[in-house]
Design an enzyme around this catalytic site. Structure first.
Site, mmCIF file in Angstrom:
data_model
loop_
_atom_site.group_PDB
_atom_site.id
_atom_site.type_symbol
_atom_site.label_atom_id
_atom_site.label_comp_id
_atom_site.label_asym_id
_atom_site.label_seq_id
_atom_site.Cartn_x
_atom_site.Cartn_y
_atom_site.Cartn_z
ATOM 1 N N THR A 36 15.048 56.753 18.885
ATOM 2 C CA THR A 36 13.825 56.883 18.089
ATOM 3 C C THR A 36 14.071 56.544 16.627
ATOM 4 O O THR A 36 13.183 56.038 15.945
ATOM 5 C CB THR A 36 13.279 58.321 18.227
ATOM 6 O OG1 THR A 36 12.945 58.523 19.582
ATOM 7 C CG2 THR A 36 12.067 58.562 17.372
ATOM 8 N N SER A 82 18.080 56.448 24.669
ATOM 9 C CA SER A 82 19.422 56.929 24.992
ATOM 10 C C SER A 82 19.618 57.325 26.456
ATOM 11 O O SER A 82 20.753 57.363 26.931
ATOM 12 C CB SER A 82 19.807 58.082 24.073
ATOM 13 O OG SER A 82 18.967 59.189 24.281
ATOM 14 N N THR A 115 17.924 60.885 20.514
ATOM 15 C CA THR A 115 18.211 62.323 20.549
ATOM 16 C C THR A 115 18.254 62.889 21.975
ATOM 17 O O THR A 115 18.833 63.949 22.190
ATOM 18 C CB THR A 115 17.152 63.109 19.748
ATOM 19 O OG1 THR A 115 15.868 62.803 20.284
ATOM 20 C CG2 THR A 115 17.204 62.763 18.278
ATOM 21 N N ASP A 116 17.644 62.172 22.923
ATOM 22 C CA ASP A 116 17.543 62.735 24.279
ATOM 23 C C ASP A 116 18.910 63.052 24.899
ATOM 24 O O ASP A 116 19.065 64.057 25.588
ATOM 25 C CB ASP A 116 16.786 61.775 25.209
ATOM 26 C CG ASP A 116 15.299 61.701 24.882
ATOM 27 O OD1 ASP A 116 14.850 62.421 23.966
ATOM 28 O OD2 ASP A 116 14.581 60.918 25.544
#
Ligand code: ASP
Length: 348
Positions: A36, A82, A115-116
């Site tokens: 992101t 990710s 971030t996932d």
């Protein structure tokens, strides 16, 4: 290089007067993978966006203040959300980091990442990077095109931290929202908040204030240059899958994983303190001499210790199932003995 008397006098004067010479800035390499932080939407207020669209040069140019704190070089390793990253991307990233950090002219590394799954890549790198120089993963919750995007300040903090002397020897770190997390135990806790990351079992390592770190804690677990794992010649890691526990978990799923998927080990996101159902435990016991089964917890925090009522199934010692899976894969490159494998969870 030998300096003339005049040149060394000028350098000495500049240092005395507290001026920072351009050449004294730390050299920080940014390895970009997407996410992101590199996301782009059709408007500044559109919640739907595509991750990994914006290339590293554009991200760096969007934060001109970076040039005041470091000499920055960018490399694009991947450009994806990710969840799509693979073990091969991890190898590429880890080998490149080890190559760069072995050079005198690299002081630290920043990795831009979605971030996932940032907590998975961070923990993998925490176990296989062979240097005490700072390695910092950074992401953002809002795409780069958003109103009040969080990426630019997060990136500024990450670059500053990667170039900072005090961040040496702390293991791989994750920085978002002015908070420095150690790789072990950091986890995403909210789907959308910029304050999504928490270090559940122990708290963050420290905080950032416009590029200045302050420290509150040190991880007691071994990491980076202190580990025995060497992936430089490894082409693929052992297969380890995760099963999530709930009322009426089908015990025959374990047969599938062992016999059809041919896993080398398994992690269970058990209920509560890594608890198993009675039928599941009975099925696991049939295979427990063959391959290791590690008990983690689906609760998201708290320790998962070894317990006398599951003598064959060691606890992950507070590691989440997704981080325990990574440690189990690496442990299996060293030993197949379930008892020895269990010891790795106390160390790392
Ligand atoms: N939503 C994710 C992020 O925050 C997308 C990803 O993980 O790549 O970066």
């Amino acid at each position: 290089m030998k300096m003339t008397k005049l040149a060394s006098a000028i350098v000495g004067l500049a240092l005395l007067s507290g001026n920072v010479l351009a050449d004294d800035l730390p050299n920080v390499s940014i390895l970009a993978t997407g996410g992101t932080i590199a996301g782009s939407a059709s408007s500044a207020t559109n919640a739907e966006y595509t991750a990994g669209k914006v290339m590293i040069d554009t991200l760096v140019n969007a934060v001109p203040q970076l040039k005041d704190i470091a000499d920055v070089k960018g490399e694009q390793i991947a450009s994806t959300a990710s969840g799509n990253l693979t073990e091969q991307d991890w190898f590429k990233l880890a080998n490149r980091i080890n190559e760069l950090l072995a050079q005198d002219d690299t002081d630290g590394i920043v990795i831009t990442h979605g971030t996932d799954t940032i907590e998975e890549t961070a923990y993998f790198l925490n176990l296989v990077v062979k240097s005490d120089k700072p390695v910092v993963l950074v992401g953002a919750m809002r795409p780069s095109t958003a109103i009040s995007a969080d990426g630019p300040l997060n990136l500024y903090n990450a670059v500053s931290l990667a170039g900072s002397e005090s961040a040496k020897g702390k293991g791989v770190m994750v920085v978002l929202n002015d908070t420095i997390h150690g790789a072990r135990g950091v986890t995403k806790t909210n789907t959308a908040s910029v304050n999504t990351f928490e270090s559940k079992n122990g708290g963050p390592l420290g905080y950032m204030s416009y590029g200045k770190p302050s420290w509150v804690r040190q991880s007691p677990y071994k990491h980076t240059y202190q580990t025995e794992f060497d992936i430089s010649d490894i082409k693929a890691l052992p297969t380890v899958d995760i099963m999530y526990l709930y009322i009426e978990t089908p015990a025959e799923a374990v047969d599938y994983y062992v016999k059809e998927r041919k896993v080398d080990g398994m992690v269970f996101a058990g209920s509560g303190n890594g608890s198993l159902t009675t039928p599941l435990q009975a099925t696991m016991e049939q295979y427990s001499k063959q391959l290791p089964f590690i008990r983690a917890s689906r609760t998201g925090s708290g320790n998962t210790p070894d317990v006398s009522y599951y003598p064959e199934f060691p606890g992950s010692q507070g590691l989440s199932a997704q981080q325990a899976r990574i440690l189990l894969k690496l442990a299996l490159t060293e030993t197949q003995d379930p008892k020895e494998v269990a010891e790795f969870f106390h160390k790392y």
